[in-house]
Design an enzyme around this catalytic site. Structure first.
Site, PDB file in Angstrom:
ATOM      1  N   GLU A  17       0.816  -1.212   0.000  1.00  0.00           N
ATOM      2  CA  GLU A  17       0.000   0.000   0.000  1.00  0.00           C
ATOM      3  C   GLU A  17       0.855   1.270   0.000  1.00  0.00           C
ATOM      4  O   GLU A  17       0.380   2.348   0.365  1.00  0.00           O
ATOM      5  CB  GLU A  17      -0.935  -0.018   1.216  1.00  0.00           C
ATOM      6  N   SER A 181      -6.469  -2.648   1.691  1.00  0.00           N
ATOM      7  CA  SER A 181      -6.699  -2.180   0.322  1.00  0.00           C
ATOM      8  C   SER A 181      -7.097  -3.289  -0.639  1.00  0.00           C
ATOM      9  O   SER A 181      -6.893  -3.185  -1.850  1.00  0.00           O
ATOM     10  CB  SER A 181      -5.465  -1.437  -0.220  1.00  0.00           C
ATOM     11  N   ASP A 294     -15.422  -0.866   8.745  1.00  0.00           N
ATOM     12  CA  ASP A 294     -16.093  -1.344   7.542  1.00  0.00           C
ATOM     13  C   ASP A 294     -17.103  -2.423   7.927  1.00  0.00           C
ATOM     14  O   ASP A 294     -16.766  -3.354   8.678  1.00  0.00           O
ATOM     15  CB  ASP A 294     -15.076  -1.919   6.558  1.00  0.00           C
ATOM     16  N   SER A 318     -11.191   9.440  -0.145  1.00  0.00           N
ATOM     17  CA  SER A 318     -11.253   8.508   0.983  1.00  0.00           C
ATOM     18  C   SER A 318     -12.471   8.796   1.859  1.00  0.00           C
ATOM     19  O   SER A 318     -12.801   9.949   2.147  1.00  0.00           O
ATOM     20  CB  SER A 318      -9.980   8.609   1.828  1.00  0.00           C
TER      21      SER A 318
END
Length: 362
Positions: A17, A181, A294, A318
């Site tokens: 990332e 990611s 999430d 984001s």
């Protein structure tokens, strides 16, 4: 006028990332309140070498000056190797996503340096980074999570597509246990998919988690603050039909892959359920200052906590800064709030004794 605090913005890192970190750090460098703070961008290249850069650069080694570190707790010094010049930082802001940046490694170094640091410490970072550990802890805390199986690289031949499908149903998700990611993540429908998914996941990790697939909505919630933490109103990631799930390309490459709904179109009771679950997950994993939670919302209205990102992205698209912007907190104010939280938490920590008076002779 008060003296400006020097903020070491750590970015890049030895992670898949790396590029995402650079984009996040670029925004933090741009929007930080330069009337109050002096940003010191410190890039870490893919080989793990540290460089002082004049701005946030994608060519860290080429554009930067190589650094060494003198570990004098409370007053550590960065040393520019070429000139011998030394400088100090008052606070550290790690903007390092993934391996070595979000897993407790950098957090341990900063703790040894005895400097204030934005974000979750060693314990919470390590627990949150591991999809396996975090899933178990979230389940123990009474939070709803998907059914899952785990196995190591040396156990990979013990699991077959049919065996997993019998336990979790098909399709199911295969994920590298310690990445973000959506790197090393695959949706598996067939035996052929399974082999490819395992090969991909084990490229990046020695542990894999296999999860039940939830057909539903991708919901995210931003957490800010401590004692108690505060939840934003949830947002939703609406993914294009051409993607099977929220892949790396959908997140960062294809501008038409997703639509971001902030706030998410949710009933008030469902939104509150998501906010409460997000705060509880943040606390259960010992997170600090900020995180993005999430979640999934299935067609029957059940909420599942998927994972926590302790250093969420700060790019223009984001979700973390976008969700707080919707609540009236600008990018610049958000950065200032995070730096203030870190300093306050560091100051509170000074009450803890590090010496124990005893009759032990040494």
């Amino acid at each position: 006028m008060p003296k400006k605090k020097k903020v070491a913005i750590l970015y890049g890192g030895r992670s898949v990332e790396h590029g995402v970190s650079i984009n996040s750090a670029r925004n933090i460098f741009e929007y930080i309140d330069k009337n109050r703070y002096e940003p010191l961008p410190i890039g870490i290249n893919l080989q793990g070498q540290w460089f002082l850069t004049s701005g946030v650069s994608k060519d860290i080694a080429k554009d930067g000056q190589a650094l060494a570190l003198s570990l004098n707790p409370g007053k550590p010094e960065f040393i520019i190797l070429k000139t011998g010049k030394r400088f100090q930082a008052d606070i550290v802001f790690p903007v390092l996503h993934g391996t070595d940046g979000e897993d407790g490694s950098i957090q341990g170094l900063v703790k040894a340096m005895d400097l204030p640091m934005v974000g979750t410490g060693v314990t919470g970072s390590a627990m949150s980074m591991s999809k396996i550990v975090s899933k178990r802890l979230l389940k123990e805390a009474g939070l709803p999570v998907t059914d899952f199986l785990t196995f190591r690289y040396d156990e990979k031949d013990k699991f077959t597509f049919s065996k997993i499908a019998k336990q979790l149903g098909a399709p199911f998700m295969v994920k590298a246990a310690n990445l973000g990611s959506s790197v090393g993540v695959s949706k598996v429908k067939t035996q052929k998919d399974f082999k490819q998914a395992l090969d991909d996941a084990f490229k990046y990790d020695n542990e894999v988690i296999v999860e039940e697939y939830i057909s539903g909505r991708e919901i995210e919630c931003a957490i800010l603050g401590n004692y108690p933490p505060e939840a934003s109103y949830p947002g939703e990631v609406v993914i294009s039909d051409k993607y099977e799930f929220y892949t790396f390309d959908a997140k960062y490459v294809d501008p038409d892959a997703v639509r971001i709904d902030v706030p998410a179109k949710l009933s008030k009771p469902v939104a509150e359920k998501i906010r409460k679950a997000s705060v509880k997950a943040f606390e259960a994993l010992n997170c600090e200052d900020f995180s993005r939670v999430d979640l999934f919302l299935d067609k029957k209205g059940k909420v599942y906590v998927n994972e926590i990102n302790t250093i969420p992205g700060f790019t223009n698209s984001s979700m973390y800064p976008v969700m707080w912007k919707e609540r009236g907190v600008s990018f610049a104010k958000l950065i200032t709030r995070l730096l203030t939280l870190a300093q306050e938490r560091y100051d509170r920590g000074k009450r803890i004794e590090r010496d124990f008076k005893s009759s032990l002779k040494f």
